[in-house]
Write a protein that holds these residues in place. Sequence first.
Motif, short mmCIF file in Angstrom:
data_model
loop_
_atom_site.label_atom_id
_atom_site.label_comp_id
_atom_site.label_asym_id
_atom_site.label_seq_id
_atom_site.Cartn_x
_atom_site.Cartn_y
_atom_site.Cartn_z
N HIS A 1 42.39 45.76 34.52
CA HIS A 1 42.13 44.58 35.34
C HIS A 1 43.43 43.85 35.69
O HIS A 1 43.45 43.09 36.66
CB HIS A 1 41.17 43.64 34.62
CG HIS A 1 39.74 44.12 34.64
ND1 HIS A 1 38.71 43.41 35.20
CD2 HIS A 1 39.19 45.27 34.18
CE1 HIS A 1 37.58 44.09 35.09
NE2 HIS A 1 37.85 45.22 34.46
N PHE A 2 44.48 44.05 34.90
CA PHE A 2 45.78 43.49 35.28
C PHE A 2 46.21 44.06 36.64
O PHE A 2 46.65 43.32 37.53
CB PHE A 2 46.85 43.82 34.23
CG PHE A 2 46.71 43.07 32.93
CD1 PHE A 2 46.64 41.69 32.91
CD2 PHE A 2 46.65 43.76 31.73
CE1 PHE A 2 46.52 41.01 31.72
CE2 PHE A 2 46.51 43.09 30.54
CZ PHE A 2 46.44 41.70 30.52
N LEU A 3 46.10 45.38 36.77
CA LEU A 3 46.49 46.03 38.02
C LEU A 3 45.52 45.70 39.14
O LEU A 3 45.93 45.49 40.29
CB LEU A 3 46.56 47.55 37.80
CG LEU A 3 47.54 48.03 36.73
CD1 LEU A 3 47.46 49.55 36.57
CD2 LEU A 3 48.95 47.60 37.05
N MET A 4 44.24 45.64 38.82
CA MET A 4 43.25 45.32 39.84
C MET A 4 43.46 43.90 40.36
O MET A 4 43.41 43.65 41.57
CB MET A 4 41.84 45.47 39.25
CG MET A 4 41.47 46.91 38.94
SD MET A 4 40.07 47.07 37.78
CE MET A 4 38.76 46.24 38.67
N PRO B 1 41.53 27.95 46.20
CA PRO B 1 41.61 27.04 45.05
C PRO B 1 41.12 27.73 43.79
O PRO B 1 40.33 28.68 43.84
CB PRO B 1 40.68 25.88 45.45
CG PRO B 1 39.74 26.48 46.46
CD PRO B 1 40.53 27.51 47.19
N LYS B 2 41.57 27.23 42.65
CA LYS B 2 41.22 27.87 41.37
C LYS B 2 39.72 27.88 41.12
O LYS B 2 39.20 28.77 40.45
CB LYS B 2 41.95 27.17 40.23
CG LYS B 2 43.44 27.43 40.20
CD LYS B 2 44.09 26.78 38.99
CE LYS B 2 45.56 27.16 38.86
NZ LYS B 2 46.36 26.74 40.03
N ALA C 1 35.67 34.40 40.96
CA ALA C 1 35.86 35.70 41.60
C ALA C 1 36.42 36.71 40.62
O ALA C 1 35.99 37.87 40.59
CB ALA C 1 36.78 35.56 42.81
N LEU C 2 37.37 36.28 39.81
CA LEU C 2 37.96 37.20 38.83
C LEU C 2 36.98 37.51 37.71
O LEU C 2 36.97 38.63 37.18
CB LEU C 2 39.25 36.59 38.26
CG LEU C 2 40.40 36.45 39.26
CD1 LEU C 2 41.61 35.79 38.60
CD2 LEU C 2 40.79 37.79 39.85
N PHE C 3 36.15 36.54 37.32
CA PHE C 3 35.15 36.83 36.29
C PHE C 3 34.17 37.89 36.78
O PHE C 3 33.75 38.76 36.01
CB PHE C 3 34.39 35.56 35.91
CG PHE C 3 33.26 35.81 34.96
CD1 PHE C 3 33.51 36.03 33.61
CD2 PHE C 3 31.94 35.85 35.41
CE1 PHE C 3 32.46 36.28 32.72
CE2 PHE C 3 30.90 36.10 34.53
CZ PHE C 3 31.16 36.32 33.19
N LEU C 4 33.78 37.81 38.05
CA LEU C 4 32.81 38.76 38.60
C LEU C 4 33.44 40.10 39.00
O LEU C 4 32.73 41.01 39.42
CB LEU C 4 32.14 38.15 39.84
CG LEU C 4 31.19 36.98 39.60
CD1 LEU C 4 30.73 36.38 40.91
CD2 LEU C 4 29.99 37.40 38.76
N SER D 1 32.88 45.99 42.45
CA SER D 1 33.07 44.85 43.35
C SER D 1 34.51 44.73 43.80
O SER D 1 34.79 44.34 44.94
CB SER D 1 32.62 43.56 42.66
OG SER D 1 33.39 43.29 41.50
N TRP D 2 35.44 45.08 42.92
CA TRP D 2 36.86 45.06 43.30
C TRP D 2 37.13 46.06 44.41
O TRP D 2 37.81 45.75 45.40
CB TRP D 2 37.72 45.39 42.07
CG TRP D 2 39.17 45.60 42.39
CD1 TRP D 2 40.12 44.65 42.59
CD2 TRP D 2 39.83 46.87 42.52
NE1 TRP D 2 41.34 45.24 42.85
CE2 TRP D 2 41.19 46.59 42.81
CE3 TRP D 2 39.42 48.19 42.42
CZ2 TRP D 2 42.13 47.61 43.00
CZ3 TRP D 2 40.35 49.20 42.61
CH2 TRP D 2 41.69 48.91 42.90
#
Length: 247
Positions: A96-99, A111-112, A118-121, A126-127
Amino acid sequence: MSISEIALAEGQSTDGRGGEFRRGLAASTPVLLGIIPYALVLGAQAAQKGLSVAEVPLMTGLNFAGGSEFAAIQLWTSPPHILLIAAITFLVNSRHFLMGAALAPFINHLPKRQVFPALFLMCDESWAVGLADARRRADAGMRPAFSPAFYLGAALPFYLAWVAFTTCGAALDPVLGDVETYGFALAFPAVFLVLLRGMWTGFAAARPWLVSLAVAALTYLVVPGAWYVAAGALSGLVAAWFLAGER
Protein backbone atom coordinates in the motif's frame (compact mmCIF):
# COMPACT_ATOMS: atom_id res chain seq x y z
CA MET A 1 -12.66 19.88 -27.47
CA SER A 2 -14.37 20.85 -24.21
CA ILE A 3 -14.32 18.74 -21.05
CA SER A 4 -17.99 17.89 -21.57
CA GLU A 5 -17.30 16.72 -25.11
CA ILE A 6 -14.34 14.65 -23.92
CA ALA A 7 -16.49 13.13 -21.20
CA LEU A 8 -19.20 12.23 -23.68
CA ALA A 9 -16.63 10.78 -26.08
CA GLU A 10 -15.27 8.67 -23.24
CA GLY A 11 -18.76 7.48 -22.34
CA GLN A 12 -18.59 9.29 -19.02
CA SER A 13 -21.53 10.84 -17.21
CA THR A 14 -21.76 14.61 -16.97
CA ASP A 15 -24.68 14.86 -14.53
CA GLY A 16 -22.68 15.57 -11.39
CA ARG A 17 -21.61 13.48 -8.45
CA GLY A 18 -24.47 11.02 -8.77
CA GLY A 19 -23.48 10.24 -12.33
CA GLU A 20 -19.82 9.87 -11.37
CA PHE A 21 -20.77 7.56 -8.49
CA ARG A 22 -22.82 5.38 -10.83
CA ARG A 23 -19.97 5.37 -13.34
CA GLY A 24 -17.59 4.13 -10.64
CA LEU A 25 -20.06 1.47 -9.59
CA ALA A 26 -20.44 0.28 -13.19
CA ALA A 27 -16.66 0.17 -13.68
CA SER A 28 -16.10 -1.92 -10.54
CA THR A 29 -19.05 -4.32 -10.82
CA PRO A 30 -17.31 -7.03 -12.91
CA VAL A 31 -14.45 -7.24 -10.42
CA LEU A 32 -16.84 -6.84 -7.49
CA LEU A 33 -18.65 -10.03 -8.47
CA GLY A 34 -15.30 -11.82 -8.51
CA ILE A 35 -14.43 -11.05 -4.88
CA ILE A 36 -17.58 -12.68 -3.47
CA PRO A 37 -16.33 -16.29 -3.70
CA TYR A 38 -13.04 -15.67 -1.93
CA ALA A 39 -14.77 -13.48 0.67
CA LEU A 40 -16.87 -16.55 1.47
CA VAL A 41 -13.68 -18.64 1.63
CA LEU A 42 -12.03 -16.26 4.08
CA GLY A 43 -15.11 -16.13 6.30
CA ALA A 44 -15.37 -19.91 6.35
CA GLN A 45 -11.66 -20.33 7.12
CA ALA A 46 -11.92 -17.78 9.93
CA ALA A 47 -14.87 -19.69 11.43
CA GLN A 48 -12.90 -22.93 11.23
CA LYS A 49 -10.11 -21.24 13.19
CA GLY A 50 -12.56 -20.35 15.96
CA LEU A 51 -13.60 -16.78 15.13
CA SER A 52 -17.28 -16.04 15.76
CA VAL A 53 -19.74 -14.55 13.30
CA ALA A 54 -19.42 -11.24 15.18
CA GLU A 55 -15.61 -11.28 15.18
CA VAL A 56 -15.20 -11.89 11.43
CA PRO A 57 -16.76 -8.57 10.29
CA LEU A 58 -14.69 -6.77 12.93
CA MET A 59 -11.53 -8.25 11.44
CA THR A 60 -12.46 -7.64 7.80
CA GLY A 61 -14.05 -4.24 8.43
CA LEU A 62 -11.23 -2.75 10.50
CA ASN A 63 -8.33 -4.20 8.53
CA PHE A 64 -9.89 -4.40 5.03
CA ALA A 65 -6.94 -6.00 3.30
CA GLY A 66 -7.73 -9.41 1.91
CA GLY A 67 -4.22 -10.72 1.36
CA SER A 68 -3.07 -9.99 4.91
CA GLU A 69 -6.31 -11.39 6.33
CA PHE A 70 -5.78 -14.69 4.52
CA ALA A 71 -2.20 -14.75 5.84
CA ALA A 72 -3.35 -13.97 9.38
CA ILE A 73 -5.96 -16.74 9.32
CA GLN A 74 -3.38 -19.24 8.04
CA LEU A 75 -1.16 -18.32 11.00
CA TRP A 76 -3.98 -18.26 13.54
CA THR A 77 -3.51 -20.52 16.55
CA SER A 78 -5.00 -20.61 20.04
CA PRO A 79 -3.59 -18.53 21.62
CA PRO A 80 -2.58 -16.55 18.50
CA HIS A 81 1.02 -15.44 17.88
CA ILE A 82 0.15 -11.74 17.87
CA LEU A 83 3.59 -10.39 16.99
CA LEU A 84 4.06 -12.80 14.08
CA ILE A 85 0.59 -12.06 12.70
CA ALA A 86 1.17 -8.30 13.07
CA ALA A 87 4.54 -8.55 11.29
CA ILE A 88 3.13 -10.58 8.41
CA THR A 89 0.17 -8.21 8.12
CA PHE A 90 2.55 -5.26 7.92
CA LEU A 91 4.68 -6.94 5.26
CA VAL A 92 1.74 -7.99 3.10
CA ASN A 93 0.10 -4.58 3.41
CA SER A 94 3.36 -2.75 2.74
CA ARG A 95 2.43 -2.77 -0.95
CA HIS A 96 0.00 0.00 0.00
CA PHE A 97 3.01 2.32 0.34
CA LEU A 98 3.61 1.93 -3.40
CA MET A 99 -0.08 2.02 -4.24
CA GLY A 100 -0.56 5.22 -2.26
CA ALA A 101 2.50 6.78 -3.88
CA ALA A 102 1.10 6.03 -7.34
CA LEU A 103 -2.22 7.61 -6.37
CA ALA A 104 -0.72 10.61 -4.56
CA PRO A 105 -0.23 12.91 -7.60
CA PHE A 106 -3.95 12.60 -8.35
CA ILE A 107 -5.26 13.25 -4.81
CA ASN A 108 -2.75 15.66 -3.26
CA HIS A 109 -5.05 18.61 -4.02
CA LEU A 110 -7.90 17.11 -1.98
CA PRO A 111 -8.57 18.05 1.66
CA LYS A 112 -7.61 15.49 4.28
CA ARG A 113 -11.26 14.81 5.10
CA GLN A 114 -11.51 13.25 1.62
CA VAL A 115 -8.02 11.78 1.38
CA PHE A 116 -8.12 9.69 4.57
CA PRO A 117 -11.42 7.92 3.78
CA ALA A 118 -10.19 7.31 0.23
CA LEU A 119 -7.02 5.69 1.53
CA PHE A 120 -8.95 3.62 4.07
CA LEU A 121 -11.16 2.26 1.29
CA MET A 122 -8.16 1.58 -0.96
CA CYS A 123 -7.75 -2.09 -1.77
CA ASP A 124 -6.09 -3.67 -4.78
CA GLU A 125 -9.28 -3.65 -6.82
CA SER A 126 -10.49 -0.12 -6.03
CA TRP A 127 -6.97 1.25 -6.42
CA ALA A 128 -6.58 -0.34 -9.86
CA VAL A 129 -9.99 0.90 -11.06
CA GLY A 130 -9.51 4.40 -9.60
CA LEU A 131 -5.95 4.84 -10.86
CA ALA A 132 -6.82 3.63 -14.36
CA ASP A 133 -9.72 6.10 -14.54
CA ALA A 134 -7.58 9.00 -13.28
CA ARG A 135 -4.93 8.25 -15.89
CA ARG A 136 -7.51 8.07 -18.68
CA ARG A 137 -8.98 11.40 -17.62
CA ALA A 138 -5.53 12.97 -17.41
CA ASP A 139 -4.64 11.72 -20.89
CA ALA A 140 -7.91 13.19 -22.17
CA GLY A 141 -7.02 16.58 -20.68
CA MET A 142 -9.65 16.51 -17.92
CA ARG A 143 -8.79 18.44 -14.76
CA PRO A 144 -8.91 17.38 -12.03
CA ALA A 145 -8.11 13.91 -13.27
CA PHE A 146 -9.19 12.18 -10.08
CA SER A 147 -12.95 12.03 -9.51
CA PRO A 148 -13.76 11.48 -5.79
CA ALA A 149 -17.35 10.52 -6.60
CA PHE A 150 -16.21 7.94 -9.18
CA TYR A 151 -13.69 6.52 -6.71
CA LEU A 152 -16.33 6.30 -3.98
CA GLY A 153 -18.65 4.49 -6.36
CA ALA A 154 -15.86 2.04 -7.16
CA ALA A 155 -14.42 1.58 -3.65
CA LEU A 156 -17.38 1.61 -1.26
CA PRO A 157 -19.13 -1.44 -2.80
CA PHE A 158 -15.89 -3.44 -2.41
CA TYR A 159 -15.77 -2.59 1.30
CA LEU A 160 -19.44 -3.38 1.93
CA ALA A 161 -19.34 -6.60 -0.09
CA TRP A 162 -16.13 -7.76 1.58
CA VAL A 163 -17.48 -7.29 5.10
CA ALA A 164 -20.90 -8.73 4.22
CA PHE A 165 -19.72 -11.85 2.40
CA THR A 166 -16.91 -12.73 4.80
CA THR A 167 -19.60 -12.62 7.49
CA CYS A 168 -21.83 -14.83 5.35
CA GLY A 169 -18.95 -17.27 4.88
CA ALA A 170 -18.51 -17.51 8.65
CA ALA A 171 -22.24 -17.95 9.22
CA LEU A 172 -22.66 -20.57 6.49
CA ASP A 173 -19.52 -22.57 7.31
CA PRO A 174 -21.40 -25.29 9.25
CA VAL A 175 -23.69 -25.77 6.23
CA LEU A 176 -21.15 -25.47 3.42
CA GLY A 177 -18.26 -27.29 5.05
CA ASP A 178 -14.99 -26.85 3.18
CA VAL A 179 -15.93 -24.19 0.60
CA GLU A 180 -12.64 -24.70 -1.23
CA THR A 181 -14.06 -27.95 -2.60
CA TYR A 182 -16.42 -25.81 -4.68
CA GLY A 183 -13.47 -24.15 -6.40
CA PHE A 184 -14.08 -20.76 -4.74
CA ALA A 185 -10.39 -20.36 -3.94
CA LEU A 186 -9.70 -19.99 -7.66
CA ALA A 187 -11.50 -16.63 -7.60
CA PHE A 188 -8.66 -14.99 -5.66
CA PRO A 189 -5.91 -15.48 -8.29
CA ALA A 190 -8.45 -15.00 -11.11
CA VAL A 191 -9.37 -11.49 -9.94
CA PHE A 192 -5.73 -10.51 -9.61
CA LEU A 193 -4.92 -11.83 -13.06
CA VAL A 194 -7.69 -9.61 -14.45
CA LEU A 195 -6.29 -6.60 -12.57
CA LEU A 196 -2.78 -7.44 -13.70
CA ARG A 197 -3.89 -7.57 -17.31
CA GLY A 198 -5.52 -4.16 -16.99
CA MET A 199 -2.37 -2.62 -15.51
CA TRP A 200 0.12 -4.35 -17.80
CA THR A 201 2.52 -1.85 -19.39
CA GLY A 202 5.29 -4.21 -20.42
CA PHE A 203 7.72 -6.76 -19.06
CA ALA A 204 10.07 -4.20 -17.49
CA ALA A 205 7.41 -2.86 -15.13
CA ALA A 206 6.38 -6.42 -14.18
CA ARG A 207 9.84 -7.53 -13.02
CA PRO A 208 9.22 -6.87 -9.28
CA TRP A 209 6.04 -8.96 -9.48
CA LEU A 210 7.93 -11.80 -11.13
CA VAL A 211 10.72 -11.64 -8.52
CA SER A 212 8.12 -11.74 -5.75
CA LEU A 213 6.36 -14.70 -7.38
CA ALA A 214 9.57 -16.69 -7.84
CA VAL A 215 10.84 -16.08 -4.30
CA ALA A 216 7.46 -16.84 -2.73
CA ALA A 217 7.11 -20.08 -4.71
CA LEU A 218 10.62 -21.22 -3.84
CA THR A 219 10.14 -20.39 -0.15
CA TYR A 220 6.81 -22.25 -0.13
CA LEU A 221 8.55 -25.35 -1.45
CA VAL A 222 11.52 -25.38 0.92
CA VAL A 223 10.48 -23.56 4.13
CA PRO A 224 7.66 -24.86 6.38
CA GLY A 225 4.91 -22.52 7.48
CA ALA A 226 3.72 -19.26 5.96
CA TRP A 227 7.11 -17.61 5.55
CA TYR A 228 6.59 -17.56 1.78
CA VAL A 229 4.22 -14.62 2.34
CA ALA A 230 6.88 -12.51 4.00
CA ALA A 231 9.55 -13.64 1.53
CA GLY A 232 7.41 -12.71 -1.47
CA ALA A 233 6.43 -9.32 -0.05
CA LEU A 234 9.98 -8.34 0.96
CA SER A 235 11.60 -9.53 -2.26
CA GLY A 236 9.04 -7.65 -4.34
CA LEU A 237 9.66 -4.42 -2.44
CA VAL A 238 13.44 -4.79 -2.66
CA ALA A 239 13.25 -5.58 -6.38
CA ALA A 240 11.01 -2.55 -6.99
CA TRP A 241 13.47 -0.31 -5.12
CA PHE A 242 16.51 -1.55 -7.04
CA LEU A 243 14.78 -1.48 -10.41
CA ALA A 244 13.45 2.03 -9.77
CA GLY A 245 17.05 3.07 -9.10
CA GLU A 246 18.04 1.78 -12.54
CA ARG A 247 15.58 4.16 -14.16
